[in-house]
Design a protein around this motif. Sequence first.
Motif, PDB file in Angstrom:
ATOM      1  N   THR A 280      61.721-101.997 -24.755  1.00  0.00           N
ATOM      2  CA  THR A 280      62.813-102.207 -25.705  1.00  0.00           C
ATOM      3  C   THR A 280      64.171-102.226 -25.005  1.00  0.00           C
ATOM      4  N   LEU A 281      64.367-101.319 -24.058  1.00  0.00           N
ATOM      5  CA  LEU A 281      65.658-101.191 -23.392  1.00  0.00           C
ATOM      6  C   LEU A 281      65.758-102.018 -22.111  1.00  0.00           C
ATOM      7  N   GLY A 282      64.662-102.733 -21.774  1.00  0.00           N
ATOM      8  CA  GLY A 282      64.684-103.575 -20.578  1.00  0.00           C
ATOM      9  C   GLY A 282      64.811-102.773 -19.300  1.00  0.00           C
ATOM     10  N   LEU A 283      64.029-101.692 -19.197  1.00  0.00           N
ATOM     11  CA  LEU A 283      64.117-100.791 -18.051  1.00  0.00           C
ATOM     12  C   LEU A 283      62.885-100.890 -17.143  1.00  0.00           C
ATOM     13  N   MET A 284      63.035-100.420 -15.930  1.00  0.00           N
ATOM     14  CA  MET A 284      61.940-100.320 -14.968  1.00  0.00           C
ATOM     15  C   MET A 284      62.311 -99.252 -13.944  1.00  0.00           C
ATOM     16  N   SER A 285      61.401 -98.981 -13.022  1.00  0.00           N
ATOM     17  CA  SER A 285      61.668 -97.951 -12.009  1.00  0.00           C
ATOM     18  C   SER A 285      61.432 -98.489 -10.607  1.00  0.00           C
ATOM     19  N   PHE A 286      62.342 -98.138  -9.703  1.00  0.00           N
ATOM     20  CA  PHE A 286      62.041 -98.307  -8.274  1.00  0.00           C
ATOM     21  C   PHE A 286      61.855 -96.915  -7.698  1.00  0.00           C
ATOM     22  N   LEU A 287      61.311 -96.839  -6.494  1.00  0.00           N
ATOM     23  CA  LEU A 287      60.909 -95.557  -5.930  1.00  0.00           C
ATOM     24  C   LEU A 287      61.527 -95.340  -4.556  1.00  0.00           C
ATOM     25  N   THR A 288      61.804 -94.098  -4.254  1.00  0.00           N
ATOM     26  CA  THR A 288      62.162 -93.722  -2.891  1.00  0.00           C
ATOM     27  C   THR A 288      61.171 -92.643  -2.469  1.00  0.00           C
ATOM     28  N   SER A 289      60.772 -92.668  -1.207  1.00  0.00           N
ATOM     29  CA  SER A 289      59.750 -91.715  -0.779  1.00  0.00           C
ATOM     30  C   SER A 289      59.947 -91.320   0.674  1.00  0.00           C
ATOM     31  N   GLU A 291      59.514 -87.438   3.439  1.00  0.00           N
ATOM     32  CA  GLU A 291      59.005 -86.076   3.591  1.00  0.00           C
ATOM     33  C   GLU A 291      59.737 -85.100   2.669  1.00  0.00           C
ATOM     34  N   ASP A 292      61.027 -85.305   2.481  1.00  0.00           N
ATOM     35  CA  ASP A 292      61.808 -84.378   1.648  1.00  0.00           C
ATOM     36  C   ASP A 292      61.519 -84.579   0.159  1.00  0.00           C
ATOM     37  N   GLU A 293      61.480 -85.846  -0.283  1.00  0.00           N
ATOM     38  CA  GLU A 293      61.327 -86.090  -1.716  1.00  0.00           C
ATOM     39  C   GLU A 293      60.761 -87.475  -1.997  1.00  0.00           C
ATOM     40  N   THR A 294      59.908 -87.542  -3.025  1.00  0.00           N
ATOM     41  CA  THR A 294      59.484 -88.815  -3.612  1.00  0.00           C
ATOM     42  C   THR A 294      60.055 -88.825  -5.023  1.00  0.00           C
ATOM     43  N   ARG A 295      60.721 -89.950  -5.368  1.00  0.00           N
ATOM     44  CA  ARG A 295      61.453 -89.949  -6.639  1.00  0.00           C
ATOM     45  C   ARG A 295      61.438 -91.321  -7.311  1.00  0.00           C
ATOM     46  N   ALA A 296      61.423 -91.315  -8.650  1.00  0.00           N
ATOM     47  CA  ALA A 296      61.536 -92.548  -9.436  1.00  0.00           C
ATOM     48  C   ALA A 296      62.958 -92.657  -9.975  1.00  0.00           C
ATOM     49  N   TRP A 297      63.503 -93.876  -9.908  1.00  0.00           N
ATOM     50  CA  TRP A 297      64.863 -94.138 -10.386  1.00  0.00           C
ATOM     51  C   TRP A 297      64.794 -95.220 -11.452  1.00  0.00           C
ATOM     52  N   THR A 298      65.341 -94.944 -12.620  1.00  0.00           N
ATOM     53  CA  THR A 298      65.290 -95.896 -13.730  1.00  0.00           C
ATOM     54  C   THR A 298      66.501 -96.810 -13.701  1.00  0.00           C
ATOM     55  N   ILE A 312      71.519 -93.868  -6.809  1.00  0.00           N
ATOM     56  CA  ILE A 312      71.251 -92.703  -5.962  1.00  0.00           C
ATOM     57  C   ILE A 312      72.565 -92.011  -5.602  1.00  0.00           C
ATOM     58  N   HIS A 313      73.525 -92.828  -5.148  1.00  0.00           N
ATOM     59  CA  HIS A 313      74.846 -92.301  -4.806  1.00  0.00           C
ATOM     60  C   HIS A 313      75.828 -93.459  -4.755  1.00  0.00           C
ATOM     61  N   THR A 314      77.046 -93.220  -5.230  1.00  0.00           N
ATOM     62  CA  THR A 314      78.054 -94.291  -5.234  1.00  0.00           C
ATOM     63  C   THR A 314      78.353 -94.796  -3.818  1.00  0.00           C
ATOM     64  N   ILE A 361      61.986 -98.316  -1.710  1.00  0.00           N
ATOM     65  CA  ILE A 361      63.170 -98.810  -1.003  1.00  0.00           C
ATOM     66  C   ILE A 361      63.811 -97.737  -0.143  1.00  0.00           C
ATOM     67  N   LEU A 362      64.228 -98.156   1.062  1.00  0.00           N
ATOM     68  CA  LEU A 362      65.092 -97.346   1.911  1.00  0.00           C
ATOM     69  C   LEU A 362      66.388 -98.127   2.073  1.00  0.00           C
ATOM     70  N   PHE A 363      67.475 -97.562   1.606  1.00  0.00           N
ATOM     71  CA  PHE A 363      68.770 -98.268   1.662  1.00  0.00           C
ATOM     72  C   PHE A 363      69.496 -97.941   2.953  1.00  0.00           C
ATOM     73  N   ARG A 364      70.040 -98.978   3.587  1.00  0.00           N
ATOM     74  CA  ARG A 364      70.882 -98.820   4.767  1.00  0.00           C
ATOM     75  C   ARG A 364      72.331 -99.056   4.317  1.00  0.00           C
ATOM     76  N   PHE A 365      73.206 -98.118   4.662  1.00  0.00           N
ATOM     77  CA  PHE A 365      74.600 -98.233   4.220  1.00  0.00           C
ATOM     78  C   PHE A 365      75.527 -97.626   5.256  1.00  0.00           C
ATOM     79  N   ASN A 366      76.819 -97.943   5.142  1.00  0.00           N
ATOM     80  CA  ASN A 366      77.815 -97.417   6.059  1.00  0.00           C
ATOM     81  C   ASN A 366      79.153 -97.275   5.329  1.00  0.00           C
ATOM     82  N   VAL A 367      79.696 -96.061   5.287  1.00  0.00           N
ATOM     83  CA  VAL A 367      80.994 -95.858   4.641  1.00  0.00           C
ATOM     84  C   VAL A 367      81.935 -95.114   5.596  1.00  0.00           C
TER      85      VAL A 367
END
Length: 367
Positions: A280-289, A291-298, A312-314, A361-367
Amino acid sequence: MKLGIVGLPNVGKSTLFNSLTKAGAQAENYPFCTIDPNVGVVAVPDERLKLLGDLYHSKKVTPATIEFVDIAGLVKGASKGEGLGNQFLANIRECDAIVHVVRCFDDDNVVHVDGSVDPVRDIGTIDLELIFADIEVLERRIAKVAKTARMDKDAAKEHALLLKIKERLESDQPARSLIDEITDEEELKLFKSYDLLTAKPVIFAANVKDEDLADDGATNSHVAAVRKWAEQSGSEVFVISAQTEAELSELSDEEKEEFLSDLGITSSGLDKLVAASYKTLGLMSFLTSGEDETRAWTIKIGTRAPQAAGKIHTDFERGFIKAEVINYQDLLREGSLSAAKEKGLVRMEGKEYIVQDGDVILFRFNV
């Protein structure tokens, strides 16, 4: 995701809420026993998380969650203060969607507030109360905007929109029936800002006796009536037995499987509700996994990689470089990320990549 559970008194609403959240809200057989809106947070069942957590030996496994708000039984005249009044309607305004529990079972021992079981009438009663409450909101806004509409173009535009919505509501149609007709982005933004109750999507929970679960209510005439109504309004319907869910909530995972099997079904009410809500809301989940944590993100279906990273983080979105992506099935089949890389199953995706359900997914970023 936040869902408001509504319905007439004694339709199984609080029993369902209790079983989903184990929050212990009152569920006695009389109207208005739920005095305050009860809130509970429920983990979204997702077998992928356990499998990935085991693969990575994760210290922590974090599922996606749904927040449920159980709102006191509404009756005819609720928008004008009947029963427990419209104090509870404000709580629905904060929700993403409405789960409307409809009684689809006959039982002389459970009192119906209108004296008989008639799901279409019951749905109509709740819908009208939500419409009346929205009209009240619009009338206050119209009175305010009308003062400047003659001299200000933006105010005049809003005034015209408000009148259009009010006219639709006064024809006993919900505000959401207008959404596809609004093509102007500014108007759509205004429309959403009113946070109208009848603009929210509705999911119908047809509450039946447990003997109607095996055939998914196919032989229940009350369920058929709800499905026909929902089809006309483009809403999702799922069949549930609130009493059965209450019994399931007391069992272990192994006992649940056996109990469901005995009933001839494979999915619990929570599973059905989650599926209906995500659709109904047009949602789905991607995953990060890891050793520290496995998590679902909506996220919303169609979300691009940088915006998914922002969940995950701005900083992940602001400094997004690339996303290292693999489908969870490929990862599980190969047994490790390095083995999957050797077979070319891990992809490096850029800013335009649209995240898919089940992506790890593993995100690569640089700030």
